[in-house]
Design an enzyme around this catalytic site. Sequence first.
Site, PDB file in Angstrom:
ATOM      1  N   PHE A  13       5.588   2.877  -3.721  1.00  0.00           N
ATOM      2  CA  PHE A  13       6.087   1.918  -4.712  1.00  0.00           C
ATOM      3  C   PHE A  13       5.027   0.864  -5.003  1.00  0.00           C
ATOM      4  O   PHE A  13       4.740   0.549  -6.162  1.00  0.00           O
ATOM      5  CB  PHE A  13       7.369   1.238  -4.204  1.00  0.00           C
ATOM      6  CG  PHE A  13       7.736   0.031  -5.014  1.00  0.00           C
ATOM      7  CD1 PHE A  13       8.447   0.164  -6.187  1.00  0.00           C
ATOM      8  CD2 PHE A  13       7.322  -1.249  -4.624  1.00  0.00           C
ATOM      9  CE1 PHE A  13       8.742  -0.942  -6.966  1.00  0.00           C
ATOM     10  CE2 PHE A  13       7.615  -2.364  -5.395  1.00  0.00           C
ATOM     11  CZ  PHE A  13       8.335  -2.205  -6.566  1.00  0.00           C
ATOM     12  N   LYS A  63      21.344   4.084   1.437  1.00  0.00           N
ATOM     13  CA  LYS A  63      21.783   4.240   2.829  1.00  0.00           C
ATOM     14  C   LYS A  63      22.400   2.944   3.386  1.00  0.00           C
ATOM     15  O   LYS A  63      22.989   2.940   4.463  1.00  0.00           O
ATOM     16  CB  LYS A  63      20.612   4.707   3.699  1.00  0.00           C
ATOM     17  CG  LYS A  63      20.196   6.135   3.339  1.00  0.00           C
ATOM     18  CD  LYS A  63      18.988   6.598   4.068  1.00  0.00           C
ATOM     19  CE  LYS A  63      18.722   8.084   3.834  1.00  0.00           C
ATOM     20  NZ  LYS A  63      18.464   8.441   2.431  1.00  0.00           N
ATOM     21  N   THR A 122      18.427  21.304   6.363  1.00  0.00           N
ATOM     22  CA  THR A 122      19.348  20.779   7.378  1.00  0.00           C
ATOM     23  C   THR A 122      20.751  21.343   7.174  1.00  0.00           C
ATOM     24  O   THR A 122      21.327  21.957   8.059  1.00  0.00           O
ATOM     25  CB  THR A 122      19.400  19.248   7.310  1.00  0.00           C
ATOM     26  OG1 THR A 122      19.660  18.859   5.961  1.00  0.00           O
ATOM     27  CG2 THR A 122      18.108  18.630   7.800  1.00  0.00           C
ATOM     28  N   THR A 139       0.826  -1.219   0.000  1.00  0.00           N
ATOM     29  CA  THR A 139       0.000   0.000   0.000  1.00  0.00           C
ATOM     30  C   THR A 139       0.859   1.268   0.000  1.00  0.00           C
ATOM     31  O   THR A 139       0.323   2.378   0.043  1.00  0.00           O
ATOM     32  CB  THR A 139      -0.951   0.048   1.224  1.00  0.00           C
ATOM     33  OG1 THR A 139      -0.158  -0.060   2.405  1.00  0.00           O
ATOM     34  CG2 THR A 139      -1.969  -1.077   1.186  1.00  0.00           C
ATOM     35  N   ASP A 145      -1.720  -2.236   7.497  1.00  0.00           N
ATOM     36  CA  ASP A 145      -2.746  -1.228   7.734  1.00  0.00           C
ATOM     37  C   ASP A 145      -4.017  -1.520   6.931  1.00  0.00           C
ATOM     38  O   ASP A 145      -4.069  -1.293   5.715  1.00  0.00           O
ATOM     39  CB  ASP A 145      -2.163   0.144   7.361  1.00  0.00           C
ATOM     40  CG  ASP A 145      -3.053   1.280   7.805  1.00  0.00           C
ATOM     41  OD1 ASP A 145      -4.283   1.095   7.852  1.00  0.00           O
ATOM     42  OD2 ASP A 145      -2.513   2.353   8.110  1.00  0.00           O
ATOM     43  N   SER A 175       8.175  11.094  -2.267  1.00  0.00           N
ATOM     44  CA  SER A 175       7.647   9.940  -1.525  1.00  0.00           C
ATOM     45  C   SER A 175       7.133  10.425  -0.173  1.00  0.00           C
ATOM     46  O   SER A 175       7.513  11.510   0.299  1.00  0.00           O
ATOM     47  CB  SER A 175       8.719   8.862  -1.364  1.00  0.00           C
ATOM     48  OG  SER A 175       9.801   9.371  -0.650  1.00  0.00           O
TER      49      SER A 175
HETATM   50  O1  LIG Z   1      13.274  19.656   6.969  1.00  0.00           O
HETATM   51  C1  LIG Z   1      14.106  19.045   6.275  1.00  0.00           C
HETATM   52  C2  LIG Z   1      14.097  17.634   6.129  1.00  0.00           C
HETATM   53  C3  LIG Z   1      15.090  17.060   5.336  1.00  0.00           C
HETATM   54  N1  LIG Z   1      16.029  17.815   4.738  1.00  0.00           N
HETATM   55  C4  LIG Z   1      17.098  17.209   3.915  1.00  0.00           C
HETATM   56  O2  LIG Z   1      16.545  16.737   2.727  1.00  0.00           O
HETATM   57  C5  LIG Z   1      17.247  15.575   2.280  1.00  0.00           C
HETATM   58  C6  LIG Z   1      16.252  14.476   2.059  1.00  0.00           C
HETATM   59  O3  LIG Z   1      15.581  14.202   3.288  1.00  0.00           O
HETATM   60  P1  LIG Z   1      14.384  13.153   3.354  1.00  0.00           P
HETATM   61  O4  LIG Z   1      13.853  13.141   4.748  1.00  0.00           O
HETATM   62  O5  LIG Z   1      13.445  13.401   2.226  1.00  0.00           O
HETATM   63  O6  LIG Z   1      15.115  11.803   2.970  1.00  0.00           O
HETATM   64  P2  LIG Z   1      16.299  11.030   3.690  1.00  0.00           P
HETATM   65  O7  LIG Z   1      17.509  11.196   2.830  1.00  0.00           O
HETATM   66  O8  LIG Z   1      16.398  11.322   5.145  1.00  0.00           O
HETATM   67  O9  LIG Z   1      15.728   9.564   3.493  1.00  0.00           O
HETATM   68  C7  LIG Z   1      14.469   9.189   4.023  1.00  0.00           C
HETATM   69  O10 LIG Z   1      13.416   9.505   3.193  1.00  0.00           O
HETATM   70  C8  LIG Z   1      13.480   8.925   1.904  1.00  0.00           C
HETATM   71  C9  LIG Z   1      12.299   9.420   1.150  1.00  0.00           C
HETATM   72  O11 LIG Z   1      12.693  10.076   0.005  1.00  0.00           O
HETATM   73  C10 LIG Z   1      13.435   7.436   1.986  1.00  0.00           C
HETATM   74  O12 LIG Z   1      12.212   7.003   2.536  1.00  0.00           O
HETATM   75  C11 LIG Z   1      14.559   7.032   2.877  1.00  0.00           C
HETATM   76  O13 LIG Z   1      14.469   5.647   3.012  1.00  0.00           O
HETATM   77  C12 LIG Z   1      14.450   7.733   4.217  1.00  0.00           C
HETATM   78  O14 LIG Z   1      15.477   7.403   5.068  1.00  0.00           O
HETATM   79  C13 LIG Z   1      18.262  15.246   3.369  1.00  0.00           C
HETATM   80  O15 LIG Z   1      19.513  15.732   2.961  1.00  0.00           O
HETATM   81  C14 LIG Z   1      17.772  16.018   4.573  1.00  0.00           C
HETATM   82  O16 LIG Z   1      18.815  16.450   5.428  1.00  0.00           O
HETATM   83  C15 LIG Z   1      16.028  19.179   4.866  1.00  0.00           C
HETATM   84  O17 LIG Z   1      16.885  19.877   4.308  1.00  0.00           O
HETATM   85  N2  LIG Z   1      15.051  19.752   5.626  1.00  0.00           N
END
Ligand SMILES: O=c1ccn([C@@H]2O[C@H](COP(=O)(O)OP(=O)(O)O[C@H]3O[C@H](CO)[C@H](O)[C@H](O)[C@H]3O)[C@@H](O)[C@H]2O)c(=O)[nH]1
Length: 346
Positions: free
Chosen positions: A19, A129, A194, A16, A41, A173
């Site tokens: 993907f 990751k 960030t 669900t 869910d 996503s």
């Molecule tokens: O408020 C925010 C939140 C995130 N980021 C940055 O944006 C980038 C992407 O952050 P995401 O939270 O979208 O994604 P992550 O790289 O943390 O990865 C997470 O989200 C992905 C979704 O795209 C996948 O689900 C992945 O498995 C999960 O760990 C990162 O460099 C993060 O530091 C910001 O700049 N500001």
Amino acid sequence: MTYSTNGRRVLITGGTGSFGKTMVRRLLDRGVGEVRVLSRDEAKQDDMRRQLGDDRVRYHVGDVRDYDSVLRASRGIDYVFHAAALKQVPSCEFFPLEAVRTNVLGSANVVEAAERNGVGSVVVLSTDKAVHPVNAMGMSKAMMEKVAQAHARNNPNSATTVSCVRYGNVMYSRGSVIPLFIEQIKAGRAPTVTDPGMTRFLMSLDDSVELVEHAFQHARPGDIFIRKAVACTVGDLAEAVCELFDVPAKLDVIGVRHGEKQDETLASREELAQADDFGDFLRVPLDARDLNYALYVSEGELGRGPREDFNSANAPRLGVPEIVELLRTLPEVRAELALRDPVLAC
Ligand SMILES: O=c1ccn([C@@H]2O[C@H](COP(=O)(O)OP(=O)(O)O[C@H]3O[C@H](CO)[C@H](O)[C@H](O)[C@H]3O)[C@@H](O)[C@H]2O)c(=O)[nH]1
């Protein structure tokens, strides 16, 4: 061996999610006999049931952590796409054992149940990751890859081909940064960034589905497939979203969150040394040697190969104008733009 899903029975764990839903639609379009969705869910399943209205889709409430539920869901199944996972980096940092239970032990259950039920092929979804992991989510996904590869290594005569795909961040996503930036801009706030210099790969949902299909078509036991991807800095990504929504590019820098990496790696240099290049895709084959290394001394290879990993810092880098164009291709972004101002959507 090549596979076709026409008339066959396919199980999607975590079916669900973003993907799963995209994959289910594709399979239905291609004449699949039955798609089983296994997820926890019931409400999401009910939404999907009503949206799709197709009785070739069967819904199983269950959890990959529970071997019996996976065994039941994979009975009579030809192919499995294993997408169920805990994916959020910060939450896995706080609850690492939960990541182990779902991502490692749950994946082992999926592989074991597939083997027991004589499933032809299992494609396991992993993430960038998992390479040089520093956070619990990546570590658990790295272990999941090892579980999948160990199945191939330890069961050379198995009827079940288990392979992995690895991909980077999927744009838009659920819970990811692009919808977050858009929500913040809509609320009149500056996007929270960030670290503006942090880099991430950019992939569409369709790219990820095509990668899984490529693996499904071409996998040999234990292979890991990777799709080459472009990357950007999060600072440029935030600026691009501001430009799209016609607001000043003022960023609110909040600092790095728990467990975050500065750059992500899709393939290590050691993997690249062994990989086959298929243009858009890379295949990292299983190291199928046994533990008796003495057998290989005379024909052992020295570690020649690329000097660098393939990571989001050295991948082709998109600048702000190119990110703007890429974002415009996303249906969700177009819908948001149309809501805000039909002129911006054009
Ligand atoms: O408020 C925010 C939140 C995130 N980021 C940055 O944006 C980038 C992407 O952050 P995401 O939270 O979208 O994604 P992550 O790289 O943390 O990865 C997470 O989200 C992905 C979704 O795209 C996948 O689900 C992945 O498995 C999960 O760990 C990162 O460099 C993060 O530091 C910001 O700049 N500001």
